[in-house]
Design a protein around this motif. Structure first.
Motif, short mmCIF file in Angstrom:
data_model
loop_
_atom_site.label_atom_id
_atom_site.label_comp_id
_atom_site.label_asym_id
_atom_site.label_seq_id
_atom_site.Cartn_x
_atom_site.Cartn_y
_atom_site.Cartn_z
N THR A 58 0.71 -1.38 0.00
CA THR A 58 0.08 -0.02 0.09
C THR A 58 0.84 1.04 0.17
N GLU A 69 -4.95 1.37 0.67
CA GLU A 69 -5.43 0.73 -0.59
C GLU A 69 -4.15 0.02 -1.31
N ARG A 110 -6.79 -1.91 -5.40
CA ARG A 110 -7.90 -2.91 -4.76
C ARG A 110 -8.05 -2.46 -3.24
N THR A 111 -9.18 -3.00 -2.86
CA THR A 111 -9.81 -2.41 -1.40
C THR A 111 -8.84 -3.64 -0.65
N LYS A 112 -8.74 -3.62 0.79
CA LYS A 112 -8.15 -4.71 1.63
C LYS A 112 -8.92 -5.83 1.32
N ARG A 168 -7.86 -7.51 -2.15
CA ARG A 168 -6.17 -7.62 -2.50
C ARG A 168 -5.70 -8.81 -3.27
N HIS A 213 -10.74 -1.71 -8.37
CA HIS A 213 -11.71 -0.49 -8.40
C HIS A 213 -11.21 0.49 -9.20
#
Length: 312
Positions: free
Chosen positions: A187, A192, A214-216, A219, A225
């Motif tokens: 990150t 993120e 990508r979100t957690k 991942r 996104h």
């Protein structure tokens, strides 16, 4: 139910027959499919314009054991590089080994003695990638899950599974067909997760990379996104690029994509995946960035093709 012989639908999932990769049939998939179809239309329009101008192809290429469909990165690259895809290997100036398999016991035999791309890249299992990475970079990411203490990543050896998960080690015994690696804190802001997708053309890096965000929770998936296009020099140092090129040479990867993670904790980069049948460009990328990226790859591909044919 099969689609084009390469996918099947199973419980609201689109499943790739060769790799077993699963794609949820949801609103996001429909949007991605629309974006992909729009981009393919643009590439076909550009190709038609070139044909109308009477431009001859710089070369003819055949793929074996199968041809790539339009959702693979090599397809728009060939169109933009004026490299014609032909069915008959006898008509080809060069060949391209193309198969969605992570492992063969030996390379497939090329159709002729013409130059062949990716012919030696027949084993891209995660363990092989990890060994090659450690050999080139001098540090590694593999752990021994039965003795390591702490959180680690468990994921399949297979290509395109996107089944990574965090586990608590030590464990009693590793799962067959899986690898175990350090957790890379990839990150920039602690929130993120960012994969630096690094295209390889001619066994070398190219001017651009894709920042796949990508979100957690997602991942380890392929659900981005947002995807940004970035100059490679802004994301990777000259020394890192040289080592990535050395890694591609070790893997004998002429054309494909690497997943590179930068560890926020130690600043180092880690190559966690190598793909020789790269899909792309990423659907979440802006339309203009897609075209810019593919034109950059096409330029590098055209230069590689010219060099290969000149050496004949």
């Amino acid at each position: 139910m099969s689609i084009f012989g390469e996918f099947k639908i199973n419980n609201n999932q689109l499943v790739a027959i060769e790799t077993g990769a699963e794609i949820p049939l949801n609103r996001e998939f429909a949007l991605d499919a629309w974006r992909m179809a729009t981009f393919v239309w643009v590439i076909n329009a550009l190709r038609a314009t070139r044909k109308m101008r009477g431009r001859e192809p710089r070369a003819r290429i055949s793929f074996f054991p199968k041809k790539p469909r339009s959702y693979y990165a090599i397809w728009p690259v060939c169109q933009l590089a004026d490299v014609k895809i032909v069915d008959d290997p006898a008509e080809a100036d060069l060949h391209f080994y193309f198969e969605d398999r992570e492992f063969l016991t030996a390379p497939r035999q090329a159709p002729s003695n013409k130059p062949s791309l990716n012919i030696g890249c027949f084993d891209i299992r995660k363990s092989v990638v990890a060994r090659a990475f450690e050999e080139v970079f001098g540090y590694g990411l593999t752990i021994e899950p039965t003795t390591f203490v702490g959180i680690a990543v468990e994921k399949s050896e297979a290509n395109g599974k996107h089944d990574g998960r965090l586990i608590e080690c030590p464990i009693a015994a590793p799962k067959q067909g899986h690898v175990y690696q350090q957790v890379i804190e990839n990150t920039f802001d602690g929130i993120e997760h960012v994969d630096i997708r690094t295209p390889i053309v001619g066994g070398k890096t190219t001017p651009y990379v894709f920042l796949k965000r990508r979100t957690k929770e997602r991942r380890f998936t392929n659900d981005n996104h947002r995807v940004d296009l970035a100059p490679i020099d802004a994301m990777l140092s000259a020394e890192e690029q040289e080592k990535i090129t050395a890694f591609a040479k070790t893997m004998r990867l002429d054309f494909g994509g690497l997943d590179v993670l930068r560890n926020r904790n130690d600043g180092r980069i880690y190559i966690v995946d190598a793909n020789k049948t790269d899909m792309g460009p990423p659907s979440a990328m802006r339309a203009q960035d897609k075209l810019t990226a593919m034109r950059g790859l096409a330029k590098a591909f055209a230069e590689m093709v010219d060099e290969k044919l000149k050496a004949e």
